[in-house]
Design an enzyme around this catalytic site. Structure first.
Site, short mmCIF file in Angstrom:
data_model
loop_
_atom_site.label_atom_id
_atom_site.label_comp_id
_atom_site.label_asym_id
_atom_site.label_seq_id
_atom_site.Cartn_x
_atom_site.Cartn_y
_atom_site.Cartn_z
N GLU A 47 0.81 -1.23 0.00
CA GLU A 47 0.00 0.00 0.00
C GLU A 47 0.84 1.28 0.00
O GLU A 47 0.41 2.31 -0.49
CB GLU A 47 -0.95 0.01 1.20
CG GLU A 47 -2.11 -0.97 1.09
CD GLU A 47 -1.80 -2.34 1.65
OE1 GLU A 47 -0.61 -2.63 1.94
OE2 GLU A 47 -2.74 -3.15 1.81
N PHE A 87 -11.40 -7.39 13.76
CA PHE A 87 -10.31 -7.81 12.88
C PHE A 87 -9.99 -6.71 11.87
O PHE A 87 -10.88 -6.17 11.23
CB PHE A 87 -10.70 -9.11 12.16
CG PHE A 87 -9.66 -9.57 11.18
CD1 PHE A 87 -8.40 -9.97 11.61
CD2 PHE A 87 -9.93 -9.56 9.82
CE1 PHE A 87 -7.43 -10.37 10.69
CE2 PHE A 87 -8.97 -9.97 8.90
CZ PHE A 87 -7.71 -10.37 9.34
N GLN A 88 -8.74 -6.40 11.74
CA GLN A 88 -8.24 -5.35 10.84
C GLN A 88 -8.89 -4.00 11.12
O GLN A 88 -9.16 -3.22 10.21
CB GLN A 88 -8.40 -5.75 9.36
CG GLN A 88 -7.48 -6.92 9.00
CD GLN A 88 -7.32 -7.14 7.51
OE1 GLN A 88 -8.23 -6.88 6.74
NE2 GLN A 88 -6.16 -7.64 7.11
N LYS A 95 -17.53 -0.75 6.06
CA LYS A 95 -17.97 -1.72 5.05
C LYS A 95 -19.48 -1.67 4.81
O LYS A 95 -19.93 -1.83 3.68
CB LYS A 95 -17.54 -3.13 5.48
CG LYS A 95 -17.72 -4.15 4.38
CD LYS A 95 -17.10 -5.49 4.71
CE LYS A 95 -17.24 -6.44 3.52
NZ LYS A 95 -16.66 -7.77 3.81
N MET A 124 24.29 9.05 2.03
CA MET A 124 24.15 10.30 2.78
C MET A 124 24.43 10.08 4.26
O MET A 124 25.03 10.93 4.92
CB MET A 124 22.75 10.88 2.57
CG MET A 124 22.60 12.30 3.08
SD MET A 124 23.73 13.45 2.27
CE MET A 124 22.73 14.01 0.89
#
Lengths: 578, 163
Positions: A50, A112-113, A162, A479
């Site tokens: 993602e 969940f999630q 949802k 760097m």
């Protein structure tokens, strides 16, 4: 027309003219993905992580000026996106993030999630929404696009439980044509009196300089900036984010300013008596030590965001407004004015600047038997005739790209300036290539940065986005190593990876072309070959000089006139590093 | 210097946390914060007391204005204004001290709103320093509980903070 929430969402995107959605499916967004399945207008780009979805969408926005759109699921989908959201926020990039959320009735139950996406993203978005009723969905999406793209742009997240996208609940769909938000009224035009004052100050300057930033590009004001600069004949410097707004090859351009800016740009800033800051925000990497910042200068600052003005540096003439109309008004006033910039003063100022310029601060050893990273960027500039879109990751290679690829058009230089996000370059290149399929796209990166989003090589194959990856492989986090050399007596703590993959094989494993280049004399040929392969993603692994540093440099906490310059082009090589 | 920032903000869930989050993220201090809906239930009025140099206060007001949910705000300290704070105090009383406490309450123009054989609950409004003075008039051990609303304020004159 009656539609379910999932279909409404997709229809909203169509009505906004969205071409691509960058995303990754998951439980909470399955209804939305089903709606995507039923149509072809909005193309979904399936990333491999993602974070990459946000970087690709972000770069698409940077390269086109249109907002990028991201779709992720709840929980880890949203948290993985946070780095990319913060990246876009720091650079004021318009982006819409649609995140799934667990169904409304279970929010707050550690389902969940489930994470508090609105809470987690609050500090790194321009605004966010939680949709509580499907009847509000279309209007919320409209608001999100409106807020993201107006005023100072930025990412806006819409969290969608949802149940809101339930296919069984259908309502009439209507996408609002226009929207206004009573608490959000961004300023467009600047205050006339202030603009007049600014013009008077500019015209009576003895040692003026124009300091332009990313706001010029975001505000589509590069033509106005060019006209104003040429009309006045003043020197101009640009921030990392501003590169391309004013053409780099032009003699009035002094190069980038700040920590790795040119000697002439920083010295001219320091000695100037009037600074016109346009869409720039006096970032710490630009100003160096604040107490010693431009001690002789009166400062005019044009910015669409009032909170950018006098945040770190107190300014004398603030102008809140969009850069484009304000510059237009300034040009008009200058043309009408009887006053002309003092020719004698300007001639003498340019003479001083040319002396600084003659230091040739970007010179490096062009006769080395090792590949110098600067040389690769210079050759890339030659081979692509300066016309490529160049994305970068973060580190030394980013600075070399900024210093040696002479951007002459806006939206061609695409990098994470504010947040400094390693892993940005490759997904960004994919986003750019989708936006401009007929243009050359190069991702300048290093062997550390590229590994942070290397999985996107797979996305590049799936969507046939042939980009060229210019890996400046110095076997160090360059760097970090440079700072350790300068400030920690060369104690290279954890800035080296013992096990670096064979990038040629890795590229081939992902279905692309891999090339390894070890000698300076092969650099140009390799680049030409790679860019000749129009339909292939090519990974060019350039084995570069490990000891090379980015010069010039203003070390942290020092002033513009206290720069570290390269001592000699062929300084002795540290034996431990050779 | 102490500033009282009065904010008209959308009465949306999360609006308060946007303000609070802004202060913690940018390292500004909040001395007190009160919030409640206005006569228009879609709007809340927030009163925030903070301290800082003029530069910091300028940034605070700009950053607050930048929040999409903030409709309008004013810094009350910039002009003539009235501020009040509500305090409820529970004081332990004895047979001997009850009259004295009652006298104190009268002097400070408070009200006794609950009485038990061993305690009073006192209601008092006023400027914060008046409330401080009242509390300082008691021994620490006689104070059972103090609840303060934090200051709220309004500007003097006809002008007001509204849509």
């Amino acid at each position: 027309m009656e539609l379910s929430g999932g279909h409404i969402l997709v229809q909203c995107l169509k009505d906004e003219g969205v071409e691509f959605v960058f995303g990754y499916p998951g439980g909470s967004v399955l209804h939305i993905y089903d709606a995507i399945f039923h149509q072809d207008d909005v193309k979904h780009i399936l990333v491999r992580h993602e974070q990459a979805a946000t970087h690709s969408a972000d770069a698409y926005a940077r390269a086109t000026g249109k907002p990028g759109v991201v779709l992720v699921t709840s929980g880890p989908g949203a948290t993985n996106a946070v780095t990319g959201i913060a990246t876009a926020y720091m650079d004021s990039i318009p982006m819409i993030i649609l995140s799934g959320q667990v169904p409304s009735p279970v929010i707050g139950s550690d389902a969940f999630q489930e994470v508090d996406t609105v809470g987690i993203t609050r500090p790194c978005v321009k605004h966010n929404f939680l949709v509580k009723d499907v009847n509000d969905l279309a209007e919320t999406i409209k608001k999100a696009f409106y807020v993201a793209t107006t005023g100072r742009p930025g990412p806006v997240l819409v969290d969608i439980p949802k149940d809101i996208t339930d296919p069984n609940i259908k309502i009439p769909y209507k996408y609002p044509k226009k929207i206004s938000i009573r608490s959000y009224n961004p300023v467009v035009t600047g205050h006339k009196g202030q603009i007049k004052k600014a013009v008077d100050m500019l015209l009576s300057a003895q040692r003026p300089i124009i300091y332009a930033g990313g706001g010029v590009i975001l505000g589509e004001a590069h033509q106005e900036l060019r006209e104003l600069t040429r009309l006045l004949g003043y020197p101009i410097t640009q921030t990392l984010m501003g590169l391309g707004a004013y053409p780099a090859p032009d003699p009035q351009f002094l190069g980038m300013l700040g920590m790795h800016g040119t000697y002439e740009a920083n010295m001219a800033m320091h000695d100037s008596d009037v600074i016109l800051a346009v869409g720039a925000r006096f970032d710490d990497r630009v100003t160096g030590k604040l107490a010693n910042f431009c001690p002789y200068a009166k400062i005019i600052h044009i910015d669409v965001d009032p909170s950018s003005i006098s945040k770190t540096v107190k300014v004398d003439v603030p102008i809140v407004g969009e850069v484009k109309p304000v510059l237009d008004q300034m040009i008009e006033l200058i043309k009408e004015s009887d006053q002309q910039p003092s020719k004698a003063a300007l001639d003498s100022w340019w003479k001083t600047i040319e002396e600084w310029r003659s230091v040739n601060c970007l010179d490096y050893d062009r006769h080395s038997s090792l590949i110098k990273p600067q040389y690769v960027v210079e050759q890339l500039y030659q081979v692509t005739k300066g016309n490529a879109f160049v994305t970068s990751d973060v580190g030394q290679h980013q600075m070399y790209a900024a210093q040696y690829y002479h951007f002459d058009q806006p939206r061609r230089w695409i990098n994470s300036g504010g947040l400094g996000t390693m892993g940005f370059g490759l997904p960004a290149a994919i986003g750019v290539k989708l936006a401009h399929p007929d243009s050359d796209v190069a991702c300048i990166t290093g062997e550390a940065s590229i590994q942070m989003c290397i999985q996107e090589l797979s996305t590049a194959l799936q969507y046939n986005t042939p980009v060229k990856i210019i890996n400046l492989n110095n076997r160090y986090m360059g760097m970090v190593r440079q700072w350790q050399e300068f400030s920690y007596q060369s104690r290279y703590s954890q800035s080296y990876m013992d096990t670096i993959p064979e990038f040629v094989k890795l590229a081939e494993a992902y279905g692309h072309v891999g090339m390894r280049i070890e000698r300076p004399e092969d650099v140009k040929d390799a680049l030409e070959q790679a860019f000749a392969m129009k339909d292939r993603t090519v990974f060019l692994d350039f084995i570069t000089d490990r000891t090379e540093n980015v010069y010039p440099m203003i070390e942290a906490g020092k002033a513009h006139n206290d720069m570290k310059l390269r001592v000699a082009p062929s300084a002795p090589v540290d034996s431990e590093l050779s | 210097m102490r500033h009282i920032i009065s904010i008209l903000i959308e009465n949306e869930s999360g609006a308060l946390s946007r303000v609070a989050g802004l202060f913690s993220a940018r390292g500004y201090n909040i001395e007190s914060l009160t919030v409640a809906p206005t006569e228009d239930p879609s709007l809340s009025r927030m009163t925030l007391v903070t301290r800082g140099s003029n530069e910091i206060i300028e940034q605070i007001t700009k950053q607050l204005n930048k929040l999409i949910d903030v409709v309008k705000l004013i810094d009350l300290a910039e002009s003539s204004h009235i501020e009040r704070e509500l305090m409820l105090v529970k004081i332990r009383t004895t047979q001997d001290s009850r009259e004295e406490v009652k006298r104190m309450v009268d002097i400070f123009r408070g009200k006794i709103i609950d009485v038990t054989p061993n305690s009073y609950v006192i209601e008092m409004t006023g400027q914060s320093n008046k409330l401080d003075a009242f509390i300082h008039g008691f021994e620490a051990e006689s104070i059972i509980e103090v609840v303060r609303s934090g200051p709220t304020g309004i500007s003097r004159g006809e002008k007001g903070l509204h849509l």
